[in-house]
Structures are given as structure tokens and as C-alpha cells.
Design a protein around this motif. Sequence first.
Motif, PDB file in Angstrom:
ATOM      1  N   UNK A 115       0.704  -1.174  -0.108  1.00  0.00           N
ATOM      2  CA  UNK A 115       0.053  -0.039  -0.152  1.00  0.00           C
ATOM      3  C   UNK A 115       0.772   1.262   0.110  1.00  0.00           C
ATOM      4  N   UNK A 116       2.136   1.232   0.763  1.00  0.00           N
ATOM      5  CA  UNK A 116       2.899   2.296   0.822  1.00  0.00           C
ATOM      6  C   UNK A 116       3.410   2.597  -0.629  1.00  0.00           C
ATOM      7  N   UNK A 117       3.882   1.453  -1.289  1.00  0.00           N
ATOM      8  CA  UNK A 117       4.554   1.627  -2.633  1.00  0.00           C
ATOM      9  C   UNK A 117       3.392   2.204  -3.625  1.00  0.00           C
ATOM     10  N   UNK A 118       2.168   1.518  -3.434  1.00  0.00           N
ATOM     11  CA  UNK A 118       1.102   1.887  -4.106  1.00  0.00           C
ATOM     12  C   UNK A 118       0.919   3.418  -4.326  1.00  0.00           C
ATOM     13  N   UNK A 119       0.656   3.913  -2.809  1.00  0.00           N
ATOM     14  CA  UNK A 119       0.592   5.417  -2.682  1.00  0.00           C
ATOM     15  C   UNK A 119       1.495   6.086  -3.386  1.00  0.00           C
TER      16      UNK A 119
END
Lengths: 291, 128
Positions: A115-119
Motif C-alpha cells: 500500500x505504501x509503494x502504491x500510494x
Amino acid sequence: MAVAADWAGVISRHHDEIIKGWLQQLRDDGTLQTGRIKDAELEGECRRMLALVGPELAHGAAHSPLGGELRDMLVALSRSRALQGFTPSETSNFVLGLKLPLFGAIGVDYPDQADVIAGATIEATRKLDRLALLTIESFQKSREEVIIRQQREIAELSTPVVKLWDGILALPLIGTLDSERTQVVMENMLQSIVEHSAEIAIIDITGVPTVDTLVAQHLLKTVAAARLMGADCIVSGIRPQIAQTMVHLGVELNVISKASLADALALALQRIGKRVVDTAGATAAPVEFLR
Amino acid sequence: MDRIPILKMGDALLITIQVDMHDRLALALEEDLTAKIAATKAKGVLIDISSLEIVDSFIGRMLDNIAAVSRMLDADTVVVGMRPAVAITLVELGLSLTGVKTALNVERGMLMIQNRLRGLGDFSGRRS
């Protein structure tokens, strides 16, 4: 709520790898192959930009206006790319090429935190896309500036005023007469009439490919303006086909017109009271007899 | 109110416009000039507008009127020294002042008038 990625940290930790990946990307795109820009120069540009992009990614919200320094740098860069003859895609690829190395770096720093990478990826993509659009925009703008400058130069080059004799001016017109050019022609001619205190201006339209009602109207305007200044106009060089077309169109030029510039000059000389003398023959003849 | 002076030189009248023409001044000039032509029996009128920088359609029409009135009183009008910008403006306004004779400067304008006075006929300003 997911933890926001620390872009500044990512960039400082992976600085050299990002630069290396970015340069590789640019090389693969073929930016360097043309030889228009040197390897070292490109690397310098990359380093400078990465230093500016870091804070932009770390702080600015996606829709905030672009930072002044980064913007200035990209505008200047696109301008020089445009002048060097790069294509628009090569120019924008310079910015877009940064994406993959950045995403690679963030993937290394936040393993297993999808989720961090996607954001972070979405955020960075939006920003870099805006930067890429900015480069295209400034690229286009500097191209347009070049075109406008050239148009102006062509307009100036194509409307010379030539002094044929004391008091006689000639305007050899070449190309289509639109209202903008008529304006330039008129101004140049009137100015020259004042400078040379000319009595007669010959407008030679040998180089004007077509004469329609609009062009005729522009010619008449020029003639009228010259008359107001106290100079007579002679129109010369109307080609046979054009004369036919004009008559068929019902265009009437109610001005003195002569077939060739030579005829017009002869008439002009006669008007100002000069004679051309044939030195081989003993007798002096007025110009009209020499035609 | 200011008036534009009208000078008599032989059989010609000389008018030099050196201030911005406003409408009332122009009307006054037309009246004065008509009276002066009648009084002096002048045969030529020379209007020097080399200092005139701004014209509008009214002034343009006024010049035309003055020429027409003078012609009725048997005097020819020559407008001299029109600036390029003024000429362009008048043409763009659609006023080509067909009834008015023009010359580049006062000297040539005077020559035109003198030629006519000497009976050289066609009033073209040609040297003979």
C-alpha cells in the motif's frame, strides 16, 4: 491510513543508483545517440533535476503549483532542447525516464508494504507527469517563438524599397499580399517616400502569384496612401494571365499601370523631367521614343 | 478661442497647422478660410499638416470639405507634408481625399500652385 513513503530518504539512500538507472533509460531511448548532447552534460542535468525533484516529491501536494526553481530549470531545459532540434518525445522522456528508477528504489526500501509503494507511486507519477507536460509546453512555446521570429524576418526581407533614381522608388513585391504584409509594405514605402522625398513610387507585382479582389484592395490602399503623401504610384508587372483573371473577376485597378518595370521607369523619368540619352547616336531622344 | 492663422502669399493662401486639431478649431478654420478666399480672391490654398500627428474621420472630412469649398470659389487646395501614419490612418478610415491635391512638402506644393497660376494648365506639379 497507510504510512506515507519518505521520498527524501529514498532518494538520498539510492541517489547514485537512481541516476544510473535514469541515464540508462535515456540511453535506451536514444537521446544520446544523436550526438546532440554529451554524456557528462546529460548526467549533470539529471543530478540537478533530481536534487530539485526530491523536495518537490517530499513536500508538495499533488495539485500544488510547481516549485519556482524546478519550473525554471525545466523551462530552460526544454528551450535548449527545442533549439538543438530534439523531438518533443525525446524532451519529455527526459522527465519520464526518472519514473522507473524511482519506483525501483522505493520498492527496495519498503519491501512487503504494497500500500505504501502504491500510494507513493501514484503520487510520484502524477507529479512527474505534470513536469513532463510542462516540458512539452515550453518546448512548443520556444518552437513557436522561432516561427514567429522567422515570419517577421521574412516579412522584412520580402518588402524592400529600392531607390531607382532621385525621386523614384521601386517596391518589388514578392509573394502573396495579405493584410499584414500590406501594412508593412505601406509603412516602409511611406517612410521611404519621406526619406528620399520621392515623387513617384513604382509598385512592381511581378512576384505576386495571384491577384484577387482582396489583394487588389490592398494595392489600392497603398496607392491611396502614397497619393495622400503627395507621391504618384505606378503599378507594373501585372502578368498576362493575372490581367485576364482580374478582368474576369471584375477587379478594377484604377491606377496607372505599365506592363513592365522598365516601362514604368521610363514613364517615371519622363514625369520628373529627365531624358535618357543614347550616347552612341548623336541625337537626344525623350525616353518615350526609346521604348 | 485659438484660431489658425491664414497667411497670404501672392495669389495663394498658406495655412500651417501646428496644433492638434479639435473639431471646433477645424470648423472655425473652414469659415475663416472661405471668408479669406472671397476677400483676397486667392487662386490657391496650401495647407501644411506636417505637424499634425493625430487625425480622425472628422478632420479628414473637413480637409475634403475645405477643398470642395475652395474649388467652388475657384481656388485649388494642396495638402502638403502628411505624415506616413496619418496617411495610413486616413486610408484605413476609407478617406482617400480624392478631391484634394497633395504634395510631399511646402516647396513642391507651392510649385504646383505657381504652375497653375502661370497657366501651365494641368496642375500636376510637373517640372516643365
